[in-house]
Design a protein around this motif. Structure first.
Motif, mmCIF file in Angstrom:
data_model
loop_
_atom_site.group_PDB
_atom_site.id
_atom_site.type_symbol
_atom_site.label_atom_id
_atom_site.label_comp_id
_atom_site.label_asym_id
_atom_site.label_seq_id
_atom_site.Cartn_x
_atom_site.Cartn_y
_atom_site.Cartn_z
ATOM 1 N N ALA A 16 0.837 -1.200 0.000
ATOM 2 C CA ALA A 16 0.000 0.000 0.000
ATOM 3 C C ALA A 16 0.874 1.254 0.000
ATOM 4 O O ALA A 16 0.571 2.252 -0.667
ATOM 5 N N GLY A 17 1.965 1.207 0.716
ATOM 6 C CA GLY A 17 2.843 2.369 0.806
ATOM 7 C C GLY A 17 3.654 2.627 -0.449
ATOM 8 O O GLY A 17 4.091 3.752 -0.691
ATOM 9 N N ALA A 18 3.865 1.567 -1.250
ATOM 10 C CA ALA A 18 4.678 1.730 -2.448
ATOM 11 C C ALA A 18 3.845 2.313 -3.582
ATOM 12 O O ALA A 18 2.997 1.636 -4.144
ATOM 13 N N GLY A 19 4.104 3.560 -3.893
ATOM 14 C CA GLY A 19 3.367 4.199 -4.977
ATOM 15 C C GLY A 19 4.043 3.952 -6.306
ATOM 16 O O GLY A 19 4.982 3.169 -6.402
ATOM 17 N N ASP A 20 3.553 4.606 -7.340
ATOM 18 C CA ASP A 20 4.152 4.470 -8.662
ATOM 19 C C ASP A 20 5.189 5.548 -8.874
ATOM 20 O O ASP A 20 4.858 6.721 -9.073
ATOM 21 N N ASP A 21 6.428 5.160 -8.816
ATOM 22 C CA ASP A 21 7.493 6.083 -9.160
ATOM 23 C C ASP A 21 7.409 6.381 -10.654
ATOM 24 O O ASP A 21 6.778 5.652 -11.413
ATOM 25 N N GLU A 22 8.060 7.460 -11.060
ATOM 26 C CA GLU A 22 8.041 7.782 -12.486
ATOM 27 C C GLU A 22 8.698 6.670 -13.294
ATOM 28 O O GLU A 22 8.239 6.285 -14.352
ATOM 29 N N ASP A 23 9.784 6.145 -12.730
ATOM 30 C CA ASP A 23 10.510 5.068 -13.391
ATOM 31 C C ASP A 23 10.030 3.727 -12.834
ATOM 32 O O ASP A 23 10.206 3.450 -11.650
ATOM 33 N N PRO A 24 9.443 2.884 -13.683
ATOM 34 C CA PRO A 24 8.946 1.599 -13.176
ATOM 35 C C PRO A 24 10.054 0.727 -12.592
ATOM 36 O O PRO A 24 9.827 -0.008 -11.616
ATOM 37 N N GLU A 25 11.234 0.810 -13.172
ATOM 38 C CA GLU A 25 12.338 0.023 -12.612
ATOM 39 C C GLU A 25 12.610 0.443 -11.173
ATOM 40 O O GLU A 25 12.829 -0.385 -10.294
ATOM 41 N N GLN A 26 12.593 1.751 -10.969
ATOM 42 C CA GLN A 26 12.834 2.231 -9.611
ATOM 43 C C GLN A 26 11.699 1.802 -8.682
ATOM 44 O O GLN A 26 11.930 1.490 -7.509
ATOM 45 N N SER A 27 10.486 1.774 -9.197
ATOM 46 C CA SER A 27 9.361 1.297 -8.387
ATOM 47 C C SER A 27 9.592 -0.133 -7.946
ATOM 48 O O SER A 27 9.311 -0.503 -6.794
ATOM 49 N N ILE A 28 10.097 -0.959 -8.855
ATOM 50 C CA ILE A 28 10.354 -2.360 -8.507
ATOM 51 C C ILE A 28 11.421 -2.442 -7.437
ATOM 52 O O ILE A 28 11.293 -3.191 -6.460
ATOM 53 N N SER A 40 2.036 -5.381 -11.951
ATOM 54 C CA SER A 40 1.608 -4.086 -12.491
ATOM 55 C C SER A 40 2.806 -3.228 -12.878
ATOM 56 O O SER A 40 2.776 -2.496 -13.864
ATOM 57 N N GLN A 41 3.901 -3.353 -12.128
ATOM 58 C CA GLN A 41 5.100 -2.593 -12.499
ATOM 59 C C GLN A 41 5.726 -3.139 -13.781
ATOM 60 O O GLN A 41 6.245 -2.370 -14.609
ATOM 61 N N LEU A 42 5.676 -4.443 -13.925
ATOM 62 C CA LEU A 42 6.230 -5.020 -15.160
ATOM 63 C C LEU A 42 5.412 -4.584 -16.362
ATOM 64 O O LEU A 42 5.950 -4.361 -17.449
ATOM 65 N N GLN A 43 4.119 -4.451 -16.136
ATOM 66 C CA GLN A 43 3.275 -3.980 -17.228
ATOM 67 C C GLN A 43 3.655 -2.550 -17.611
ATOM 68 O O GLN A 43 3.796 -2.212 -18.783
ATOM 69 N N ARG A 44 3.827 -1.712 -16.573
ATOM 70 C CA ARG A 44 4.248 -0.331 -16.847
ATOM 71 C C ARG A 44 5.594 -0.307 -17.564
ATOM 72 O O ARG A 44 5.879 0.602 -18.348
#
Lengths: 224, 224
Positions: free
Chosen positions: A79-91, A130-134
């Motif tokens: 829940a705390g992990a939002g969508d960073d601009e860079d999906p790799e960084q989100s992962i 969802s991040q891989l999709q992004r």
DNA sequence: GGAAGTTTGGACCGCTGGTCCAATTTCAAG
DNA sequence: CTTGAAATTGGACCAGCGGTCCAAACTTCC
């Protein structure tokens, strides 16, 4: 006589009503305080000042309770992990979030390796997916990539949770690793082992975990 | 009276002497036949036609017995895996060997996630490490690469062992996956989940596992 | 006010891993 | 061949586990 139903003053209903949420919360407290082995139905009832029957009225069994507790912890991370601009960084951030959560609650690490269908694992799958999709990984490859990353995360955190984990003080940790290195080195004269053992005391679990995530990300994008 | 030391005809020494090796062998048989939960000290003594004390004379505790049993299985795999001309291919074959061993002995998968220092895990580390060295991965990066691969292998096999594992008949397996997909899809309307659930019944665990190994190998060589 | 339904807690059950020790066998020394 | 010390065996026993069950107590609703 002790075997007969005693005429003891029977229980009054509690003012602070028991509920599944309160039980899960108490279970997390006991798990954090005394570890996985420390959570027994008895210790839990003691912590809640209640009897066993009361707990089983709200919870099916201990397995379900552990799954709920783990889901609670993992839920806070995803829940705390939002969508960073860079999906790799989100992962990366998501993976580190899970790592840190298991550093704080080692019992979650072992719990996640037990039942793949459990909600907590499902949460991780979903976030990674969802991040891989992004990231633009196409459909068929996405299942392979997601599976690889989730399994890496679960494997690494399980090993970490079962190992030295939170040996808070640096001397203790160093002693543990020195001991492990010595046991390995003594056990096997192979130069590879000797080399690995010599590097063991200076290694950083968290950095190594992140390096693994980066290897994976490199593999994904290089194949894309 | 039953509580007193009875004057029963006391035991004679067995003709087939008990030994640690025989005990481990019997434990593997029981584990394969009845699963991890089926191995109790009692079932083991029954299988060996002996008493409990005799076993504890050769083995420290059940944990050590499980570690030895897992080491035995993993040892067969690492011993059988020779050096292919291509180190990458050696790694693939080694990983598949472990996967197949855990497919045949699911209890090994859960056991490996329990104690990182145990001999069986050490064996895997060593085999992977030596192939990475042949692959030319330099020292500092080798630890990261080895850690990534080992943790992926352990995580994937643990999940696989705990999940559908060896549902031998195709209909059963399909029913299991259909049910899982239905539960997911019902639980969450998210399109990612729906998509993943729809692909679930047709996926192949072994192929997906190998795809994961390839992702990590790609990442390792691309960074080299 | 009283009946119906829910929540509570502890007695109880079968089972577990592990300890302990008397009975028995083995084997080397005399 | 005798004998006594050492090694091996197996079952009684223990504390503790997860889970079931049910009478007593409390709520709620008519």
């Amino acid at each position: 006589m002790i075997g007969m139903t005693p005429p003891t003053p029977r229980n009054a209903r509690r003012s602070d009503a028991l509920s599944r949420g309160r039980i899960v919360e108490a279970a997390i407290e006991v798990l954090d305080a005394t570890g996985e082995a420390g959570l027994t139905v008895r210790s839990l009832t003691a912590h809640l000042s209640t009897g066993r029957g009361a707990i089983y009225h709200h919870v099916a069994n201990k397995e379900g309770l552990l799954a709920s507790a783990a889901d609670d912890i993992v839920g806070r991370v995803t829940a705390g992990a939002g969508d960073d601009e860079d999906p790799e960084q989100s992962i990366r951030l998501l993976a580190l979030g899970i790592f840190d959560a298991i550093d704080a609650h080692p019992w979650v690490g072992t719990q996640l390796s037990r039942e793949p269908g459990q909600p907590a694992v499902f949460r991780i799958w979903k976030s990674i997916g969802s991040q891989l999709q992004r990231l633009g990984v196409p459909g068929p490859a996405r299942a392979d990539a997601g599976s690889a990353l989730v399994n890496y995360i679960l494997g690494a955190t399980a090993q970490y949770a079962a190992g030295p984990r939170r040996v808070t003080s640096d001397p203790d940790r160093k002693a543990y690793l020195d001991d492990l290195a010595a046991r390995w080195a003594q056990h096997d004269p192979d130069p590879i082992v000797q080399d690995a053992a010599s590097h063991l005391p200076e290694h950083d679990d968290r950095a190594q975990f992140l390096a693994g995530v980066d290897i994976f990300l490199t593999g994904i994008t290089a194949r894309g």
